[in-house]
Structures are given as structure tokens and as C-alpha cells.
Design an enzyme around this catalytic site. Structure first.
Site, short mmCIF file in Angstrom:
data_model
loop_
_atom_site.label_atom_id
_atom_site.label_comp_id
_atom_site.label_asym_id
_atom_site.label_seq_id
_atom_site.Cartn_x
_atom_site.Cartn_y
_atom_site.Cartn_z
CD GLU A 55 74.49 -19.55 -33.60
OE1 GLU A 55 74.77 -19.27 -34.78
OE2 GLU A 55 74.24 -18.69 -32.73
CE LYS A 124 73.05 -17.34 -37.40
NZ LYS A 124 74.12 -17.12 -36.38
CB CYS A 180 71.63 -17.09 -33.51
SG CYS A 180 72.28 -15.83 -32.35
CB SER A 207 72.57 -14.63 -28.39
OG SER A 207 72.07 -13.34 -28.12
CG ASP A 376 26.53 -6.86 -11.39
OD1 ASP A 376 27.75 -6.99 -11.19
OD2 ASP A 376 25.81 -7.78 -11.80
CB SER A 377 23.26 -1.52 -8.96
OG SER A 377 23.36 -1.79 -7.58
CG ASN A 460 11.38 -13.43 -14.35
OD1 ASN A 460 12.44 -13.20 -13.81
ND2 ASN A 460 11.23 -14.35 -15.28
#
Length: 682
Positions: A55, A124, A180, A207, A376-377, A460
Site C-alpha cells: 500500500e 481504497k 489493506c 499493515s 485392503d482386507s 472370477n
């Protein structure tokens, strides 16, 4: 697409921004202009697209009544003219802090400059006039000033709080500006700018620093970038400002969707830039998905109808500029140890809570689970054990079955038995080979006649028999079948449909990707969720090759490898995250994957990744596995996801339930994504 253009951030919807921290002066505009141009030159060399200054950086902020002196004001105007002229051959858009006089009133403004041209001026809106601040003594508020112009060096340029700046030749570079105090207000001007279409929000700030204020600034920027689905670039005044009553720390940062991408070193005596590449494509994607953002725009009367969009030619090079932002190798697994611990705590407890509620509300007396000795299991079983502990139910009412088939290894089977024993559940073994032989013989499958025919049917039959047994056992023993399949397998369709591992009574792992499951198991060990005997088994399982164990080992003794067939889960989870969470184009995913995985020696690795797994992947490898992922995800696997059982969502990156994050046609095609992949160099 040639390699240079593919490697450009601008090709993939990214914009390079920077917050400047010049060495200020106590009211020497010429010195401030020189400092601003020096940093603009550095930003040009670093291929910055948008550069935000503090600023009033051209005048200095803490000069009090000097702002009201005509001689000082003319010096500031001369400083601005020098910066504008000096920017003619520089690529960054400059957002400068300048006090300007208009209609007898002095305004604290941001002046936006591109290649030697002033694009507009934003005043501003909110002027602090409390505690140490006294801005209303010098400046007029800009709130409500719209549709106006200001004369600068004989040229009328747009002036007002209704300005958005958009590059004509780089659609991602669309930004708004506030100053700001504006961002401390209950209604920051940047909110309206975002609702009107600004994707990058800039804050020029002075700031002064007091204890705790740095945290507050960062908090506000994180919240505003998350709430407005934007990137927020903040630059505060640093060394050189008057310290009569105040001090300055030069805090600068860039936030995107609530996450800090880059931050300055505070209290430095060296001028510098805080640079980051913001992913504007990601911001657009989030706004598209976040319907409340659009509702807010409607509720605000559609600000885009009131804002002026100031276009300009940015002239991006589309060259290889590198990448100035972190890209996580494991998007489901944080690199930061503290964040990883928090995420594992939440993910594990989400799963436990989900299963616990399902057991309590269903009235089931037991849980039935197939235990293979794989990741996973294993994880599903330890979640089940914790759920029963919290319900005050005996672990003996968890019924674990290991069901060896034609390719089951002794290591995994022994791990399965060791885990069930350590956890104190009721364990049993059912050899599925006799039933599988019977079924294959009834089907006339050549394996029944002794041929080594290991096709998908052979696999499968085994997978389906295991699930069939589990469901019938659950019927017999008043139990629920706990699903073990994970999010990564659902994405790839790496599961057997119907009477197979795609189906269960409750899919406790369905929201957890494979890469996270490994860390969840490690977290359980590290945080002492179970006893030492269980921990020892879990450690052994973590070191086991991922395999479905449905096809016997070859002559070389090598077991069936899942990742050799469908690709590394680390890459698949990377693809999954960027497709489901952000809807990214395949070329951009490949670009980011190469940045994350191209060099094992760079970037952060999550805590606990074994050294042997710290590998790299080149672009051809990434492209190969991404093509396979796109085919499997978009074309061949959706029908399995459209019929999945219930299970808890775990990650903000999404789940694949048709009742949740992902809805897609089961008979879709991958053609558009495969065509887009052609842009990736081979």
C-alpha cells in the site's frame, strides 16, 4: 502439441503471481520508484505475470500530513510516471500503491500498469480511523465510487471500485484489487469482485506489525480465498517505513482455495519477491462445482452486470517457465507429518463410525469378512475390530475367513491367520479350490482338463466363490458382510462384479484410496491402536507385494502383480484425484504428474514411505498409465460403480458412489479424454 508448449504453465491454466517487498523510504518517491522498478525487473526475469506492491509504496505509507503537501504530491506523480515509462518493456502487470488527487479529494489507490500503460485506478473503500490509524485525516473513502474516470498526465483512465482486469490473450489472468483495511471489513470489496468474475484477488497493504497480527492476516487471506474460490495475493509494507510509532514486517503471501502456496521471510532487510503459480483452472473448476458461489452472485444482484472489465494484451510467451508451486506426489496423503496424523485420525474414525452405526442400526449380531492377508482386507478387519470395541461387543463375534485358491501364497495366508489370531476374532479357513474345480468343470473350462488356462473366467470363479461363501455365511450366522475393496479399485474397475468383491453389505473401504490405506495401517501401528502382536503382523503385511493371487506363479516364481497389470497405484491415485476432484484435462494431469513424479530426489515425501518406493516416472511412462486409467475409468468400469453398496465418504477429493460425488453413464465412452491425451508428447 510440441514439448515447449506442453511444458508451459500458461498452456495448463496457471498464472505466475508475486508479492513485492521493496525497501521503503520515509517519503522519498523517487527512491520508492527506483525500488519498484528494480523488483519489476526481477519479476520480469522470473516470468511473473502479476506483481502486487504494498500500500502506498510510491509515496510511503507512514508519512502522515506529508500526503497533503502539494510538493510531495507532485513528486509522487513524477514517481508514478517514471515507473509507468520504465515498465514499457516489462511483462508483469504492476499493481502499485499511489495517493492520487481527484475532484479535490485525495484517495489511497491501487494503480494498475501494463507494459507502459495505466489500465485503471482502484480507490481504497474502507479507511481505518481507530487505535493507531488516522487515514480519514488525509484520504477520502472510495466506497460507492463506480463508473468514473481519473485524469493522469492528461489521460482519462477508469477509476472506481467496480474494476476487474482481464488479459485478452490469457483467459486465466482475471484479477480484482482491494487495499489493506478493505479485507478486514465485514464485507470486503474483493467478495463482489470475485462474484463478478475475478479469479485472483490482490491486496496492497501497509499493515504495521504487532504480536499475533501475522497469523490474523494469513487467516483472513486463507478464509477469503476459500470462500471466494480464488487466489489471494497479499503484500505488506516492510523495512524503511517510518518507525516513529509503528514497526513493519514485510509479510507477503499467496493463498489459493484456503491453502498457502508461498510466504515471505518477515523482518528481512533485503528487498524480494514472493512468487507462486496459481492454478486458475482449478479455481474455475471449483466455482463450477460449488453451486452456492453462483447462488451468492444471484443474491448479490449479479455483480458482473455492474463491474467494468478492463481488457489488455498481456502477450504470454507460452514457453517452458518451470513451475513455482508444490505438487503433491500423493494428493490423498499430506506431506506434512502433523497434517498426515490429523488426516489419518479422521479417516480411520470416519470408517469406524460408519461401520459402528451400520452394525447398531441393522441389529446384526456378527460381522463376516474375508481376510486375505493383503492391505485392503487387513485394514477393513482392524476397522471392524475397533468398531466392535466401541460398541462393547466381543471381537469373537467378528467372523474372519481365509479362503485359499489356486494361487494363494503361504506368506499371505500365514499373515491372515496371524492377524486374526492377534485380534482375537473367530477365524476359519475354507479351501475354495474343490468348489472352483467343480464350477470350472461344469462350465467346460479347459483348466478342468489340466490345461494352464488362466483367463478372466478362471480368476472370477475364485473371486465370486469367495464372496458367495461370505454372503451365505452371513445368512447362516446373522451377520453383515464387510466389504474390503478400496476407492482405487473402484476407479479402475479392479473388482469382480455382482457376486464378487464389488459387493458387500457395507463397503467400509470404498472411500479410501490404496495409497492412503497404507498410511492408515502405519498410523494405527504408530499410535498404538492395537497390541504389539497385532502391530508386528501389520508391519509384515505392509511389506507384501500387492497381488490378487488368482493366477499361479510363473516358471520364474514371480507372483501375479496388480500394479504390473493396471499401473502403479501411486500414479493411479494421482490421476483419480485430479479427475474426480477437479475435472482436469488429461494433458494438464500429465504435466502435473511429471512435476510431482519426474525426479525422486526433489519435493517432499510423506513420512514413512520406504526408500524402495521413492521412485520416479518419466513422461512416456506417465502417458502410458494415464491412457489405461482413462479407458478403465470412463469406459469399462462405471457399471460397477453404479451398483456399489453403502460406505462412508472419507476424503474431500471425493467418492465414487452414484449417490454422492460421482454420477456418470454406465455405457459411456473414453473417446474425448483419449483424444485430449494426444496433446501429451510421446
Amino acid at each position: 502439441m510440441d514439448k515447449t508448449r506442453f511444458s508451459s504453465i500458461h498452456t495448463h491454466g496457471l498464472v505466475r503471481v508475486a508479492a513485492a517487498t521493496p525497501i521503503a523510504s520515509v517519503g522519498d518517491p523517487a527512491a520508492n520508484a527506483a525500488a519498484a522498478l528494480a523488483l519489476a525487473g526481477q519479476a520480469h526475469d522470473q516470468n511473473v505475470d502479476l506483481l502486487v506492491y504494498p500500500e502506498l509504496n510510491l509515496s510511503s505509507y507512514a508519512v502522515d500530513d506529508l500526503h497533503l503537501q502539494d510538493g510531495f504530491r507532485r513528486a509522487v506523480e513524477a514517481a508514478l510516471a517514471s515507473v509507468v515509462a520504465g515498465s514499457a518493456k516489462l511483462s508483469p502487470v504492476l499493481v502499485l500503491g499511489v495517493p492520487l488527487l481527484r475532484n479535490g479529494r485525495l484517495y489511497n489507490t491501487a494503480v494498475i500498469v501494463s507494459r507502459g500503460r495505466i489500465l485503471g485506478v482502484v480507490p481504497k473503500s474502507f479507511l481505518p480511523n481507530y487505535r493507531e490509524y488516522y487515514e480519514k485525516r488525509w484520504f477520502a473513502p472510495g466506497a460507492g465510487l463506480t463508473g468514473l474516470a481519473i485524469d493522469i498526465a492528461g489521460e482519462a483512465v477508469p477509476f472506481g471500485t467496480d474494476l476487474i482486469f482481464a488479459a485478452d490473450d490469457l483467459s486465466e489472468l482475471v484479477f480484482g484489487v482491494e487495499i489493506c483495511e478493505d479485507y478486514w471489513a465485514p464485507t470486503p470489496p474483493s467478495t463482489m469482485a470475485a462474484l463478478a468474475g475475478a479469479l485472483i484477488l490482490c491486496n496492497l497493504s501497509a499493515s504495521n506489525i504487532v504480536v499475533g497480527k501475522a497469523r490474523e492476516r494469513s487467516l483472513l487471506a486463507a478464509a477469503q480465498s476459500a470462500r471466494t474460490c480464488s487466489a489471494y495475493v497479499f503484500a505488506a509494507a516492510g523495512p524503511g517505513e517510518s518507525t516513529t510509532d509503528l514497526a513493519w514486517d514485510g509479510q507477503a503471501f499467496v493463498h489459493e482455495l484456503g491453502v498457502e502456496l508461498a510466504a515471505s521471510q518477515r523482518f528481512s532487510d533485503i528487498a524480494g519477491l514472493t512468487v507462486a503459480d496459481v492454478d486458475v483452472g482449478r479455481l474455475r473448476a471449483e466455482r463450477m462445482r460449488f453451486g452456492t458461489f453462483n447462488d451468492a452472485a444471484a443474491a448479490a444482484g449479479h455483480p458482473e452486470t455492474r463491474f467494468r472489465r478492463i481488457g489488455f494484451a498481456h502477450k504470454p510467451s507460452f514457453g517452458d517457465l518451470g513451475l513455482c508451486r508444490p505438487v503433491a506426489r500423493f494428493p490423498f496423503v499430506p506431506d506434512d507429518p502433523k497434517a498426515l496424523d490429523e488426516d489419518c485420525y479422521e479417516a480411520f474414525n470416519i470408517q469406524v463410525e460408519g461401520l459402528q452405526r451400520r452394525v447398531a442400526n441393522s441389529g446384526a449380531r456378527r460381522l463376516v469378512i474375508g481376510v486375505s492377508g493383503g492391505l485392503d482386507s487387513t485394514h477393513a478387519l482392524i476397522v471392524a475390530a475397533k468398531a466392535f470395541d466401541r460398541l462393547g461387543r466381543p471381537r469373537a463375534d467378528i467372523l474372519g475367513f481365509t479362503m485359499p485358491g489356486f494361487a494363494t501364497g503361504e506368506d499371505t495366508k500365514s499373515n491372515a491367520w496371524a492377524l486374526m489370531t492377534a485380534l482375537g476374532i473367530t477365524a476359519a479357513e475354507i479351501d475354495i479350490r474343490p468348489a472352483a474345480r467343480q464350477m470350472l468343470g461344469d462350465m467346460g473350462h479347459p483348466f478342468a482338463d489340466g490345461e494352464p488356462a488362466y483367463d478372466i473366467t478362471f480368476e472370477n470363479v475364485q473371486a465370486g466363490l469367495r464372496t458367495d461363501y461370505l454372503f451365505r455365511l452371513a445368512n447362516q450366522r446373522e451377520g453383515l458382510v464387510v466389504g474390503t475393496g478400496d476407492l482405487s479399485e473402484l476407479a479402475l474397475g479392479w473388482c469382480t462384479y455382482g457376486v464378487g468383491d464389488q459387493m458387500s453389505h457395507y463397503a467400509v473401504n470404498a472411500g479410501v484410496p490404496k495409497t492412503l490405506i497404507q498410511f492408515l495401517i502405519r498410523w494405527c501401528v504408530q499410535t498404538g491402536q492395537y497390541d504389539a502382536a497385532t502391530d508386528a503382523v501389520l508391519e509384515r503385511i505392509l511389506g507384501t507385494e500387492i497381488s490378487p493371487e488368482l493366477v499361479p506363479a510363473g516358471a520364474d516364481g514371480a507372483i501375479q502383480s496388480t500394479e504390473a497389470k493396471i499401473g502403479p497405484y501411486a500414479l493411479n491415485d494421482f490421476f483419480l484425484h485430479h479427475i474426480v476432484r477437479w475435472g482436469m484435462d488429461p494433458a494438464k494431469i500429465a504435466f502435473l504428474a511429471l512435476e510431482a513424479w519426474g525426479d525422486a530426489a526433489t519435493g517432499e515425501w510423506p513420512l514413512g514411505v520406504p526408500q524402495a518406493q521413492r521412485v520416479a516416472y518419466d513422461l512416456p511412462t506417465i502417458r502410458h498409465w494415464l491412457e489405461l486409467f482413462l479407458r478403465r475409468f470412463f469406459q469399462t468400469s462405471q457399471f460397477k460403480r453404479s451398483a456399489i453398496p453403502n460406505g462412508p465418504k472419507v476424503s474431500t477429493a471425493g467418492a465414487l458412489s452414484p449417490r454422492g460425488d460421482w454420477r456418470a453413464p454406465s455405457d459411456g465412452t473414453a473417446a474425448p479424454w483419449l483424444a485430449a491425451l494426444e496433446a501429451v508428447p510421446e
